[in-house]
Design a protein around this motif. Structure first.
Motif, PDB file in Angstrom:
ATOM      1  N   ALA A 120     -54.977  20.613  85.880  1.00  0.00           N
ATOM      2  CA  ALA A 120     -54.658  20.163  84.520  1.00  0.00           C
ATOM      3  C   ALA A 120     -55.886  19.916  83.653  1.00  0.00           C
ATOM      4  O   ALA A 120     -55.862  20.197  82.456  1.00  0.00           O
ATOM      5  CB  ALA A 120     -53.817  18.893  84.590  1.00  0.00           C
ATOM      6  N   VAL A 121     -56.962  19.392  84.205  1.00  0.00           N
ATOM      7  CA  VAL A 121     -58.133  19.022  83.400  1.00  0.00           C
ATOM      8  C   VAL A 121     -58.749  20.217  82.672  1.00  0.00           C
ATOM      9  O   VAL A 121     -58.989  20.135  81.466  1.00  0.00           O
ATOM     10  CB  VAL A 121     -59.171  18.262  84.255  1.00  0.00           C
ATOM     11  CG1 VAL A 121     -60.501  18.137  83.541  1.00  0.00           C
ATOM     12  CG2 VAL A 121     -58.631  16.888  84.607  1.00  0.00           C
ATOM     13  N   PRO A 122     -59.011  21.360  83.311  1.00  0.00           N
ATOM     14  CA  PRO A 122     -59.576  22.485  82.557  1.00  0.00           C
ATOM     15  C   PRO A 122     -58.644  22.966  81.428  1.00  0.00           C
ATOM     16  O   PRO A 122     -59.107  23.302  80.345  1.00  0.00           O
ATOM     17  CB  PRO A 122     -59.755  23.583  83.606  1.00  0.00           C
ATOM     18  CG  PRO A 122     -59.875  22.849  84.885  1.00  0.00           C
ATOM     19  CD  PRO A 122     -58.977  21.650  84.735  1.00  0.00           C
ATOM     20  N   SER A 123     -57.351  22.976  81.670  1.00  0.00           N
ATOM     21  CA  SER A 123     -56.408  23.372  80.633  1.00  0.00           C
ATOM     22  C   SER A 123     -56.448  22.400  79.471  1.00  0.00           C
ATOM     23  O   SER A 123     -56.396  22.796  78.308  1.00  0.00           O
ATOM     24  CB  SER A 123     -54.987  23.436  81.188  1.00  0.00           C
ATOM     25  OG  SER A 123     -54.902  24.450  82.157  1.00  0.00           O
ATOM     26  N   PHE A 124     -56.540  21.128  79.766  1.00  0.00           N
ATOM     27  CA  PHE A 124     -56.598  20.113  78.722  1.00  0.00           C
ATOM     28  C   PHE A 124     -57.877  20.252  77.905  1.00  0.00           C
ATOM     29  O   PHE A 124     -57.859  20.126  76.680  1.00  0.00           O
ATOM     30  CB  PHE A 124     -56.492  18.718  79.331  1.00  0.00           C
ATOM     31  CG  PHE A 124     -56.427  17.636  78.310  1.00  0.00           C
ATOM     32  CD1 PHE A 124     -55.303  17.480  77.516  1.00  0.00           C
ATOM     33  CD2 PHE A 124     -57.494  16.774  78.120  1.00  0.00           C
ATOM     34  CE1 PHE A 124     -55.235  16.484  76.558  1.00  0.00           C
ATOM     35  CE2 PHE A 124     -57.435  15.782  77.161  1.00  0.00           C
ATOM     36  CZ  PHE A 124     -56.305  15.631  76.382  1.00  0.00           C
ATOM     37  N   GLN A 125     -59.003  20.553  78.556  1.00  0.00           N
ATOM     38  CA  GLN A 125     -60.264  20.748  77.834  1.00  0.00           C
ATOM     39  C   GLN A 125     -60.171  21.962  76.928  1.00  0.00           C
ATOM     40  O   GLN A 125     -60.675  21.948  75.805  1.00  0.00           O
ATOM     41  CB  GLN A 125     -61.425  20.901  78.820  1.00  0.00           C
ATOM     42  CG  GLN A 125     -61.821  19.608  79.469  1.00  0.00           C
ATOM     43  CD  GLN A 125     -62.913  19.786  80.495  1.00  0.00           C
ATOM     44  OE1 GLN A 125     -63.074  20.852  81.088  1.00  0.00           O
ATOM     45  NE2 GLN A 125     -63.671  18.734  80.725  1.00  0.00           N
ATOM     46  N   ASN A 126     -59.519  23.023  77.391  1.00  0.00           N
ATOM     47  CA  ASN A 126     -59.333  24.218  76.578  1.00  0.00           C
ATOM     48  C   ASN A 126     -58.514  23.892  75.331  1.00  0.00           C
ATOM     49  O   ASN A 126     -58.850  24.318  74.223  1.00  0.00           O
ATOM     50  CB  ASN A 126     -58.634  25.299  77.407  1.00  0.00           C
ATOM     51  CG  ASN A 126     -59.259  26.641  77.228  1.00  0.00           C
ATOM     52  OD1 ASN A 126     -60.256  26.794  76.540  1.00  0.00           O
ATOM     53  ND2 ASN A 126     -58.668  27.643  77.851  1.00  0.00           N
ATOM     54  N   ILE A 127     -57.449  23.137  75.507  1.00  0.00           N
ATOM     55  CA  ILE A 127     -56.607  22.741  74.371  1.00  0.00           C
ATOM     56  C   ILE A 127     -57.406  21.881  73.397  1.00  0.00           C
ATOM     57  O   ILE A 127     -57.342  22.077  72.180  1.00  0.00           O
ATOM     58  CB  ILE A 127     -55.354  21.992  74.864  1.00  0.00           C
ATOM     59  CG1 ILE A 127     -54.415  22.964  75.578  1.00  0.00           C
ATOM     60  CG2 ILE A 127     -54.635  21.293  73.714  1.00  0.00           C
ATOM     61  CD1 ILE A 127     -53.290  22.290  76.325  1.00  0.00           C
ATOM     62  N   THR A 128     -58.177  20.950  73.921  1.00  0.00           N
ATOM     63  CA  THR A 128     -58.991  20.079  73.073  1.00  0.00           C
ATOM     64  C   THR A 128     -60.008  20.889  72.271  1.00  0.00           C
ATOM     65  O   THR A 128     -60.174  20.671  71.063  1.00  0.00           O
ATOM     66  CB  THR A 128     -59.720  19.026  73.932  1.00  0.00           C
ATOM     67  OG1 THR A 128     -58.746  18.273  74.654  1.00  0.00           O
ATOM     68  CG2 THR A 128     -60.559  18.101  73.091  1.00  0.00           C
ATOM     69  N   ASN A 129     -60.681  21.834  72.907  1.00  0.00           N
ATOM     70  CA  ASN A 129     -61.685  22.648  72.205  1.00  0.00           C
ATOM     71  C   ASN A 129     -61.039  23.546  71.144  1.00  0.00           C
ATOM     72  O   ASN A 129     -61.588  23.712  70.058  1.00  0.00           O
ATOM     73  CB  ASN A 129     -62.479  23.489  73.208  1.00  0.00           C
ATOM     74  CG  ASN A 129     -63.392  22.631  74.051  1.00  0.00           C
ATOM     75  OD1 ASN A 129     -63.860  21.584  73.614  1.00  0.00           O
ATOM     76  ND2 ASN A 129     -63.651  23.055  75.267  1.00  0.00           N
ATOM     77  N   ARG A 130     -59.877  24.122  71.436  1.00  0.00           N
ATOM     78  CA  ARG A 130     -59.167  24.941  70.435  1.00  0.00           C
ATOM     79  C   ARG A 130     -58.724  24.083  69.255  1.00  0.00           C
ATOM     80  O   ARG A 130     -58.828  24.498  68.103  1.00  0.00           O
ATOM     81  CB  ARG A 130     -57.976  25.647  71.071  1.00  0.00           C
ATOM     82  CG  ARG A 130     -58.330  26.940  71.749  1.00  0.00           C
ATOM     83  CD  ARG A 130     -57.118  27.842  71.989  1.00  0.00           C
ATOM     84  NE  ARG A 130     -55.899  27.160  72.348  1.00  0.00           N
ATOM     85  CZ  ARG A 130     -55.465  26.965  73.591  1.00  0.00           C
ATOM     86  NH1 ARG A 130     -56.164  27.412  74.610  1.00  0.00           N
ATOM     87  NH2 ARG A 130     -54.332  26.334  73.818  1.00  0.00           N
ATOM     88  N   ASN A 131     -58.232  22.884  69.545  1.00  0.00           N
ATOM     89  CA  ASN A 131     -57.815  21.978  68.469  1.00  0.00           C
ATOM     90  C   ASN A 131     -58.997  21.549  67.608  1.00  0.00           C
ATOM     91  O   ASN A 131     -58.870  21.420  66.390  1.00  0.00           O
ATOM     92  CB  ASN A 131     -57.096  20.757  69.029  1.00  0.00           C
ATOM     93  CG  ASN A 131     -55.698  21.082  69.495  1.00  0.00           C
ATOM     94  OD1 ASN A 131     -55.138  22.121  69.163  1.00  0.00           O
ATOM     95  ND2 ASN A 131     -55.121  20.193  70.285  1.00  0.00           N
ATOM     96  N   ARG A 132     -60.151  21.333  68.227  1.00  0.00           N
ATOM     97  CA  ARG A 132     -61.353  20.972  67.473  1.00  0.00           C
ATOM     98  C   ARG A 132     -61.761  22.128  66.552  1.00  0.00           C
ATOM     99  O   ARG A 132     -62.105  21.910  65.389  1.00  0.00           O
ATOM    100  CB  ARG A 132     -62.496  20.638  68.440  1.00  0.00           C
ATOM    101  CG  ARG A 132     -63.745  20.137  67.745  1.00  0.00           C
ATOM    102  CD  ARG A 132     -64.807  19.703  68.745  1.00  0.00           C
ATOM    103  NE  ARG A 132     -64.328  18.548  69.496  1.00  0.00           N
ATOM    104  CZ  ARG A 132     -64.338  18.467  70.825  1.00  0.00           C
ATOM    105  NH1 ARG A 132     -64.804  19.445  71.545  1.00  0.00           N
ATOM    106  NH2 ARG A 132     -63.908  17.384  71.438  1.00  0.00           N
ATOM    107  N   LEU A 133     -61.691  23.357  67.050  1.00  0.00           N
ATOM    108  CA  LEU A 133     -62.005  24.537  66.237  1.00  0.00           C
ATOM    109  C   LEU A 133     -61.048  24.637  65.049  1.00  0.00           C
ATOM    110  O   LEU A 133     -61.466  24.860  63.911  1.00  0.00           O
ATOM    111  CB  LEU A 133     -61.932  25.802  67.096  1.00  0.00           C
ATOM    112  CG  LEU A 133     -62.088  27.144  66.377  1.00  0.00           C
ATOM    113  CD1 LEU A 133     -63.455  27.254  65.721  1.00  0.00           C
ATOM    114  CD2 LEU A 133     -61.868  28.284  67.364  1.00  0.00           C
ATOM    115  N   THR A 134     -59.768  24.428  65.293  1.00  0.00           N
ATOM    116  CA  THR A 134     -58.775  24.478  64.224  1.00  0.00           C
ATOM    117  C   THR A 134     -59.011  23.367  63.209  1.00  0.00           C
ATOM    118  O   THR A 134     -58.922  23.595  61.993  1.00  0.00           O
ATOM    119  CB  THR A 134     -57.356  24.380  64.811  1.00  0.00           C
ATOM    120  OG1 THR A 134     -57.160  25.478  65.710  1.00  0.00           O
ATOM    121  CG2 THR A 134     -56.298  24.408  63.738  1.00  0.00           C
ATOM    122  N   ALA A 135     -59.328  22.172  63.675  1.00  0.00           N
ATOM    123  CA  ALA A 135     -59.566  21.043  62.771  1.00  0.00           C
ATOM    124  C   ALA A 135     -60.768  21.295  61.867  1.00  0.00           C
ATOM    125  O   ALA A 135     -60.707  21.048  60.656  1.00  0.00           O
ATOM    126  CB  ALA A 135     -59.768  19.762  63.572  1.00  0.00           C
TER     127      ALA A 135
END
Length: 182
Positions: free
Chosen positions: A30-45
């Motif tokens: 779960a942790v790598p997937s969560f980091q991927n989601i966080t980084n994509r959300n940061r890019l979108t923000a």
């Protein structure tokens, strides 16, 4: 006389170890997937903040009936430098309308070649854009890219064309490549 054979409820050490092992595997997945989601959300923000800054520049130009500039800054007081992660919106007379610090690990912002001439995007009183310092350039943009996101979806091109601001998701193996320069 009978002995009390009542067992107390609880877990054995083996059962506890099995549960911890399963939990460790689940967290490891779960942790790598969560980091991927966080980084994509940061890019979108950050991309959305960039669009908002450009919209603010356009609205201020129309409201003030004068050219307003969006540009990178080194000191927060005047246009200068090439690091678009720290940018300002500047009204006539050098008044800084807003300073924007785009935050995020692994983020790179690159201007298109038309914006690179003068490192600015401005809007006139009519709401029409000028990319760079050449009056004829009505189109240009900035690429917001993350080195921490999968290359298939790691870049967003924020493009200005006449008075329209749009965002396109692109794949960019190299975050330093600017929009329109591939």
């Amino acid at each position: 006389m009978g002995r009390n054979t009542h067992k107390s409820g609880g877990f054995t050490l083996v059962e506890l170890m099995v549960v911890l092992a399963v939990l460790a595997v689940l967290i490891g997945v779960a942790v790598p997937s969560f980091q991927n989601i966080t980084n994509r959300n940061r890019l979108t923000a950050v991309t959305n903040e960039m669009v908002a800054a450009l919209q603010l520049t356009r609205v201020e130009a129309i409201r003030r009936n004068a050219r307003v500039v969006f540009c990178p800054t080194t000191d927060g007081a005047a246009c200068g430098g090439t690091n678009w992660l720290r940018s300002i919106v500047v009204a006539p007379g050098g008044e800084v309308v807003r300073e924007i610090n785009f935050q995020g690990a692994g983020l790179v912002v690159s201007p298109s070649s038309s914006v690179d001439t003068g490192d600015q995007i401005s809007f006139g009183a009519s709401g029409f854009a000028r990319a760079g310092t050449t009056a004829a350039n009505r189109a240009g943009g900035l690429r917001v890219c993350s080195t921490l996101v999968n290359p298939d979806e790691n870049a967003r091109d924020v493009m200005v064309n006449v008075s329209r601001i749009s965002v396109t998701t692109v794949a960019s193996a190299a975050c330093a490549v600017a929009p329109g320069n591939q």
